[in-house]
Scaffold this active site. Structure first.
Site, mmCIF file in Angstrom:
data_model
loop_
_atom_site.group_PDB
_atom_site.id
_atom_site.type_symbol
_atom_site.label_atom_id
_atom_site.label_comp_id
_atom_site.label_asym_id
_atom_site.label_seq_id
_atom_site.Cartn_x
_atom_site.Cartn_y
_atom_site.Cartn_z
ATOM 1 N N GLU A 47 0.822 -1.213 0.000
ATOM 2 C CA GLU A 47 0.000 0.000 0.000
ATOM 3 C C GLU A 47 0.858 1.267 0.000
ATOM 4 O O GLU A 47 0.775 2.110 0.884
ATOM 5 C CB GLU A 47 -0.977 -0.009 1.176
ATOM 6 N N GLU B 286 -6.322 -6.823 -1.599
ATOM 7 C CA GLU B 286 -6.973 -6.835 -0.288
ATOM 8 C C GLU B 286 -8.436 -6.412 -0.412
ATOM 9 O O GLU B 286 -8.746 -5.430 -1.100
ATOM 10 C CB GLU B 286 -6.288 -5.867 0.690
#
Length: 374
Positions: A173, A277
């Site tokens: 991320e 995710e």
């Protein structure tokens, strides 16, 4: 996703150091027509399962039969496992040795392996990208070498034992960069980040040319953010194989918006797209002493086992229809097991803020409605 403490800062972090919000950010563009395919990467990030099993946790399929959690997940469609790796976490879990050990279990069950490099001793996410302690004083030149050598070391160790990763993420991320502050994107300058990403890519391909490299952001929230980041690294000559995004409806908006972001980045960069995710709560109740990260749901999806399964099915449908090739559920096995806390510096006492997001209930029994579908 990077730990239950992240919830309060996630949305703010998504916009840190990126382009100012514009009117286009606030309006979902008309859907882009794409040819729907199939999801070949049906994934689960089970990075806490190894610790849970070591603590004696039990997992049960929908009929109540005790089984290995990987077997339970495989039985409802999972074919790919994601494991994060931290450099030197105080917990002693999610480090190189533990990933090597669990990779053998993963591969023995016929599952594919995605290794998620955080390049940190703890959680890396949009709001924080801490250098590992051993690299704390290193500048960008040395960090470039660090990323290359560490990536190559972990990858070749996996390969040597017959568990070559099928894919890796160079960072987790990394909305505004990694290994801050040296690798942070400041004033739209992607130079340092590009050096780190190139080092990780080169190391992975030197280990095994068949391992696919993902670049992962949580920029499924809107086109401005996704384009800013991926345009930025492309302009610096960064190579990658798969564009990876995170999507949690509480933070990233509607499925219509998700569709448009996936379709856009797929077309714009000419690369496969994966949701690395996603997750959804099955209850608003807490199963331990640590508060839950997400306690509210999204429209049309009640906080029930059925609501959780329906949300996941709709996320998969949207990703598939938009042309993505994979979806990973984040930490489906992380139900509340004492001693398996979120904080690697206090794994015994920190508790679990994700217990209501797992697909196993507080007794370790699978949500009977959940499915991964191609």
């Amino acid at each position: 996703m990077s730990g239950p403490e992240r919830a309060a800062r996630a949305v703010l972090a998504l916009t840190t150091a990126v382009l100012p919000l514009t009117a286009s950010t606030l309006t979902t563009p008309a859907p882009t027509a794409v040819a729907a395919g199939s999801l070949t990467m049906l994934g689960a990030d089970v990075s806490t399962a190894q610790r849970a099993l070591d603590l004696g946790a039990k997992y049960y399929d929908a009929s109540g039969t005790a089984r290995d959690p990987l077997d339970v997940l495989k039985g409802v469609g999972v074919n790919y496992v994601r494991l994060r790796v931290w450099n030197n976490p105080r917990s002693g879990y999610n480090n190189k040795a533990k990933v090597l050990a669990y990779a053998r279990t993963v591969k023995a069950k016929g599952l594919k392996l995605l290794v998620d490099f955080h390049y940190s001793d703890t959680w890396a996410d949009p709001g924080k990208q801490y250098k590992p302690a051993a690299w704390a004083s290193h500048g960008i030149g040395q960090l470039r070498t660090d990323v290359h050598d560490y990536t190559y070391d972990v990858c070749t160790a996996l390969k040597a034992q017959g568990t070559t990763p099928d894919s890796v993420q160079i960072g987790n991320e990394i909305n505004v960069g990694m290994l801050w502050n040296d690798g942070k994107v400041i004033n739209n300058d992607f130079t340092n980040l590009s050096l780190l990403l190139k080092a990780g890519y080169d190391a992975t391909k030197a280990c095994d040319s068949g391992t696919e490299v993902m670049v992962h952001t949580a920029n499924a929230d809107n086109l401005d953010h996704a384009r800013w980041f991926y345009d930025g690294i492309r302009s610096k000559g960064v190579a990658w194989d798969i564009t990876a995004l995170s999507y949690y409806c509480s933070w990233h908006g509607t499925l219509a918006n998700l569709y448009n972001v996936i379709a856009d980045v797929r077309s714009r960069y000419g690369k496969d797209v994966v949701l690395a995710e996603t997750a959804y709560p099955f209850t608003d109740q807490n199963a331990d002493g640590t508060g839950n990260s997400i306690t509210t749901g999204c429209a049309d999806y009640p906080l029930t086992p059925t609501g959780q399964a329906t949300n996941f099915a709709h996320v998969q449908n949207t990703a598939r229809d938009a042309g993505a090739i994979g979806v990973f559920y984040w930490e489906p096995t992380w139900y509340a097991v004492p001693g398996n806390g979120w904080d690697p510096a206090d794994i015994n006492g920190s508790g679990n803020g994700w217990d209501n997001m797992a697909v196993f209930d507080r007794d370790g029994r699978l949500n009977p409605h959940i499915r991964w579908t191609p």
